[in-house]
Design an enzyme around this catalytic site. Structure first.
Site, short mmCIF file in Angstrom:
data_model
loop_
_atom_site.label_atom_id
_atom_site.label_comp_id
_atom_site.label_asym_id
_atom_site.label_seq_id
_atom_site.Cartn_x
_atom_site.Cartn_y
_atom_site.Cartn_z
CE LYS A 100 48.94 11.88 -5.90
NZ LYS A 100 47.82 11.14 -6.51
CD GLU A 149 35.63 12.82 4.23
OE1 GLU A 149 35.45 11.63 4.60
OE2 GLU A 149 35.40 13.23 3.10
CB CYS A 151 33.47 9.85 2.33
SG CYS A 151 32.89 11.48 1.87
CD GLU A 178 34.68 4.08 3.28
OE1 GLU A 178 35.77 3.88 2.69
OE2 GLU A 178 34.15 5.19 3.38
P1 NAI Z 1 43.60 6.26 -1.25
O1 NAI Z 1 43.32 6.76 0.12
O2 NAI Z 1 44.79 5.39 -1.40
O3 NAI Z 1 43.79 7.51 -2.25
C1 NAI Z 1 43.36 8.83 -1.99
C2 NAI Z 1 44.42 9.80 -2.44
O4 NAI Z 1 45.62 9.55 -1.69
C3 NAI Z 1 44.84 9.70 -3.90
O5 NAI Z 1 45.15 10.98 -4.41
C4 NAI Z 1 46.09 8.86 -3.84
O6 NAI Z 1 46.97 9.09 -4.92
C5 NAI Z 1 46.73 9.37 -2.56
N1 NAI Z 1 47.65 8.42 -1.93
C6 NAI Z 1 47.70 7.07 -2.07
N2 NAI Z 1 48.69 6.56 -1.32
C7 NAI Z 1 49.31 7.59 -0.71
C8 NAI Z 1 50.39 7.71 0.20
N3 NAI Z 1 51.06 6.64 0.62
N4 NAI Z 1 50.72 8.94 0.66
C9 NAI Z 1 50.03 10.02 0.27
N5 NAI Z 1 49.01 9.98 -0.60
C10 NAI Z 1 48.65 8.79 -1.09
O7 NAI Z 1 42.28 5.56 -1.74
P2 NAI Z 1 42.00 4.65 -3.05
O8 NAI Z 1 43.07 3.63 -3.16
O9 NAI Z 1 41.77 5.53 -4.20
O10 NAI Z 1 40.62 3.95 -2.68
C11 NAI Z 1 40.58 2.82 -1.80
C12 NAI Z 1 39.43 2.91 -0.84
O11 NAI Z 1 39.54 4.10 -0.09
C13 NAI Z 1 38.04 2.99 -1.45
O12 NAI Z 1 37.53 1.73 -1.75
C14 NAI Z 1 37.26 3.63 -0.33
O13 NAI Z 1 36.88 2.68 0.63
C15 NAI Z 1 38.26 4.59 0.28
N6 NAI Z 1 38.09 5.95 -0.23
C16 NAI Z 1 37.44 6.86 0.54
C17 NAI Z 1 37.19 8.12 0.07
C18 NAI Z 1 36.46 9.11 0.89
O14 NAI Z 1 35.73 9.92 0.32
N7 NAI Z 1 36.65 9.16 2.19
C19 NAI Z 1 37.60 8.54 -1.25
C20 NAI Z 1 38.34 7.53 -1.98
C21 NAI Z 1 38.55 6.29 -1.46
#
Ligand code: NAI
Ligand code: MG
Length: 481
Positions: A174, A249, A283, A382
Site C-alpha cells: 500500500k 517503524e 524518521c 517529531e
Molecule cells: P501516516 O502514518 O498517517 O501514513 C503512513 C502510511 O500509512 C501511508 O501509506 C498512509 O496512507 C497509511 N495510513 C494512514 N492511515 C492509516 C490507517 N488508519 N490504517 C492503515 N494505514 C494508514 O503518516 P502521514 O500522515 O503521512 O505523516 C504524518 C506524520 O507522521 C509526519 O509528520 C511524521 O511525523 C510522521 N511520519 C513518520 C515517518 C517515518 O519515517 N517514521 C514517515 C512518514 C510520516
C-alpha cells in the site's frame, strides 16, 4: 494526466469507481499523475488473490535460489536505469536528485542483498536425546502487507518487500497517497517478470480506506508499517484482532550528543547532514543537538554559519534542501516554528521562502531552535522538517539522561575522541542504532534498523529482518530399529 492503476492479481485495476486522487511534484506544486482511490473491495480482492497465489505450486515450487535470482535481476534493472528511477523519486518526493540517486542505489542493494540471502535462510538442528533428530524449518508466513510512507518510498518498499519475497511470501504494497510513482514502477517490473501473478500486488488510496482494511484483514499474516506513531498504533490494534504480527517503524527524536573534545569539523558536518537530509522529513533525522555546556556557544556559532551556507531549491537542481512534501506537512512545521519563536529562541532560519519559478512548492529555511525546556513538546515530538532543537548538558550522565528522555529511541549519534565516554554513552543510550563519530554509516542496508520504546517494534534491514517474514516449525523425528 498520467493515470496510475493498481496491480491486483496480475491485472491493472483502474477507475471502475471513477475516483482518482491527484499526485503532485512538491518542488513546484504541479500535478504529475493521479492514482486510483482504492477501497475495501480492492483490498479484499488483493488479499484473496494473494492467498491463492501463495498456495499454488507455481509459487511453492520456485526454489529459494530462483526467488533470489529474480530479486537480483530486479536489482540489476534498477541499477541499469538508475537515472530514470532517480528522476521519478525526485519528482514524486521533491528530494534533491543526489539523495534520490542514493535511495535508488539503496533499493538495488536491498534486492541484491535479500536476493543473495534467499537460499541461506536456515534453521537449526537441536540436540534432544539419542534416537531423536530435532530440526527447525523457517517457513514463510503467507500474505504480508507493506504500508509505506511518503518520505523514502522506494527504499522502504524495497527493504521489506525484498525480504518477504526472498523468504517465499506473497506481498501487498500500500503506497502512500502522495508518492506512488516508484511503487508503480516496481509493479510494472514485477508484472512483466516471471513472478506468478498475485505474489506482488500494489494498492493505492487513502490510509483509512485501504491501509486500515488491509491491516485488519483476517486473511493476512503480517503487517510491516512505517509512518506516524498514531497510525502505527491503529495498525497494531487492527492486526491484534487477528493475532497478526507487526513490524513497526514509527520515527524518532534522535539526539546527536556532541562533547567538547569532538572532532569539530566532522561533528559539524554530521549534525548538519543528520537534520537536513530529505529536508528533515526523515524518521532517523538527528533532530536534537545535545551539546556540552562550555562548548555550546562556540559550536553553535560555527553551526549557524554552516546553516546559513545551505542552499534551498527544487529537487531536480540538487540543492542541499528540497521542498516540504505538501501544504499539510508545511503548515504543521511552520506552526511549530511559530511556537518556538515565543517559547524559545530561533538562532538560525525560522522562515518559509519562495523560490522564483517554483512558487507552488513549500520551502522552509533550515532552522535552529535554542532556549526550550527539554520537556517542551518541540523537544519531545517529531517536527519532520529541517528544524534542529538544541540543549546543553553538563556531563555525560546528563547527556544520557536527556538523550533518553523522550518516548522515542531510534538512533543516537555520539561525538567524542574519548573512547571510554563513547562506549559508556553507547551502552546507556536507549536506541536501536548508535553511531559514534558518524551519523548513519552511509545508510548501510546490512545494519539492523528499528526502535526502542515508541520508535517501533522489530528490526528491518540486515539478515535479522528475514525473521520478520518467516515462522519456525520444529520437527522432531523419533527413530529406532
Ligand atoms: P501516516 O502514518 O498517517 O501514513 C503512513 C502510511 O500509512 C501511508 O501509506 C498512509 O496512507 C497509511 N495510513 C494512514 N492511515 C492509516 C490507517 N488508519 N490504517 C492503515 N494505514 C494508514 O503518516 P502521514 O500522515 O503521512 O505523516 C504524518 C506524520 O507522521 C509526519 O509528520 C511524521 O511525523 C510522521 N511520519 C513518520 C515517518 C517515518 O519515517 N517514521 C514517515 C512518514 C510520516
Ligand atoms: Mg508527490
Amino acid at each position: 494526466m498520467k493515470q496510475i492503476p493498481m496491480l491486483i492479481n496480475g491485472e491493472w485495476v483502474g477507475n471502475e469507481t471513477n475516483e482518482w486522487l491527484p499526485v503532485f511534484n512538491p518542488s513546484n506544486g504541479q500535478q504529475i499523475a493521479e492514482i486510483v482511490r482504492g477501497n475495501k473491495e480492492h483490498v479484499n480482492a488483493a488479499v484473496a488473490a494473494a492467498q491463492v497465489a501463495y498456495e499454488r505450486d507455481e509459487w511453492k515450487k520456485v526454489k529459494p535460489f530462483e526467488r533470489g535470482q529474480l530479486l537480483i535481476n530486479l536489482a540489476n534493472h534498477i541499477r541499469e536505469n538508475a537515472e530514470q528511477w532517480s528522476k521519478l523519486e525526485c519528482e514524486d518526493v521533491g528530494k534533491p536528485i543526489s539523495q534520490a540517486r542514493a535511495d535508488v542505489e539503496a533499493a538495488a542493494r536491498y534486492f541484491e542483498f535479500y536476493g543473495g540471502a534467499a537460499d541461506k535462510v536456515m534453521g537449526d538442528t537441536i540436540p534432544i536425546e539419542e534416537g531423536i533428530l530435532n530440526a527447525t524449518v523457517l517457513e514463510p508466513l503467507g500474505v504480508t502487507v507493506h504500508i509505506i510512507p511518503w518520505n523514502y518510498p522506494l527504499q522502504i518498499i524495497s527493504r521489506s518487500v525484498a525480504a518477504a519475497i526472498a523468504t517465499g511470501n506473497a506481498v501487498i504494497v500500500k503506497s502512500a497517497e502522495d508518492t506512488p510513482l516508484t511503487a508503480h514502477a516496481l509493479s510494472e517490473w514485477f508484472a512483466a517478470s516471471n513472478l506468478p501473478k498475485g505474489i506482488f500486488q500494489h494498492v493505492t488510496g487513502i490510509g483509512p480506506d485501504v491501509g486500515g482494511p488491509l491491516a485488519s484483514h483476517p486473511n493476512i499474516q503480517h503487517v510491516t508499517f512505517t509512518g506516524s506513531l498514531k497510525t502505527g498504533v491503529s495498525v497494531m490494534k487492527a492486526a491484534a484482532e487477528n493475532v497478526v504480527p507487526v513490524t513497526l517503524e514509527l520515527g524518532g527524536k534522535s539526539p546527536n550528543i556532541v562533547f567538547a573534545d569532538a572532532n569539530e569539523e566532522r561533528a559539524l558536518e554530521g549534525v548538519v547532514r543528520a537534520i537536513i537530509q530529505n529536508a528533515g522529513q526523515t524518521c532517523s533525522a538527528g533532530s536534537r543537538l545535545l551539546i556540552e555546556e562550555g562548548y555550546k556557544e562556540e559550536f553553535l556559532s560555527k553551526l549557524t554559519t554552516k546553516f546559513n551556507e545551505l542552499t534551498i531549491g527544487p529537487g531536480s537542481e540538487d540543492y542541499d534542501i528540497g521542498p516540504i512534501l505538501n501544504k499539510r506537512q508545511y503548515d504543521q512545521i511552520m506552526k511549530k516554528i511559530e511556537v518556538a519563536k515565543s517559547d524559545g529562541k530561533i538562532i538560525s532560519g525560522g522562515e518559509a521562502i519562495t523560490i522564483d519559478g517554483y512558487e507552488g512548492g513549500f520551502y522552509i529555511q533550515p532552522t535552529i531552535i535554542d532556549g526550550l525546556e527539554h520537556g517542551h513538546s518541540l523537544a519531545q515530538e517529531e517536527i519532520f522538517g529541517p528544524v534542529l532543537t538544541v540543549f546543553p548538558f553538563k556531563d555525560v550522565e546528563e547527556a544520557i539522561r536527556l538523550a533518553n528522555s523522550t518516548d522515542y529511541g531510534l538512533v543516537a549519534g555520539i561525538w567524542t575522541q574519548n573512547i571510554d565516554v563513547a562506549h559508556y554513552a553507547a551502552s546507556k543510550v536507549k536506541s536501536g542504532q548508535v553511531f559514534i563519530n558518524n551519523y548513519g554509516a552511509a545508510g548501510g542496508i546490512q545494519m539492523p534498523f528499528g526502535g526502542y520504546k515508541k520508535s517501533g517494534i522489530g528490526r528491518e534491514k540486515g539478515f535479522v529482518a528475514l525473521r520478520n517474514y518467516t515462522q519456525i516449525k520444529n520437527i522432531a523425528v523419533k527413530f529406532s530399529i
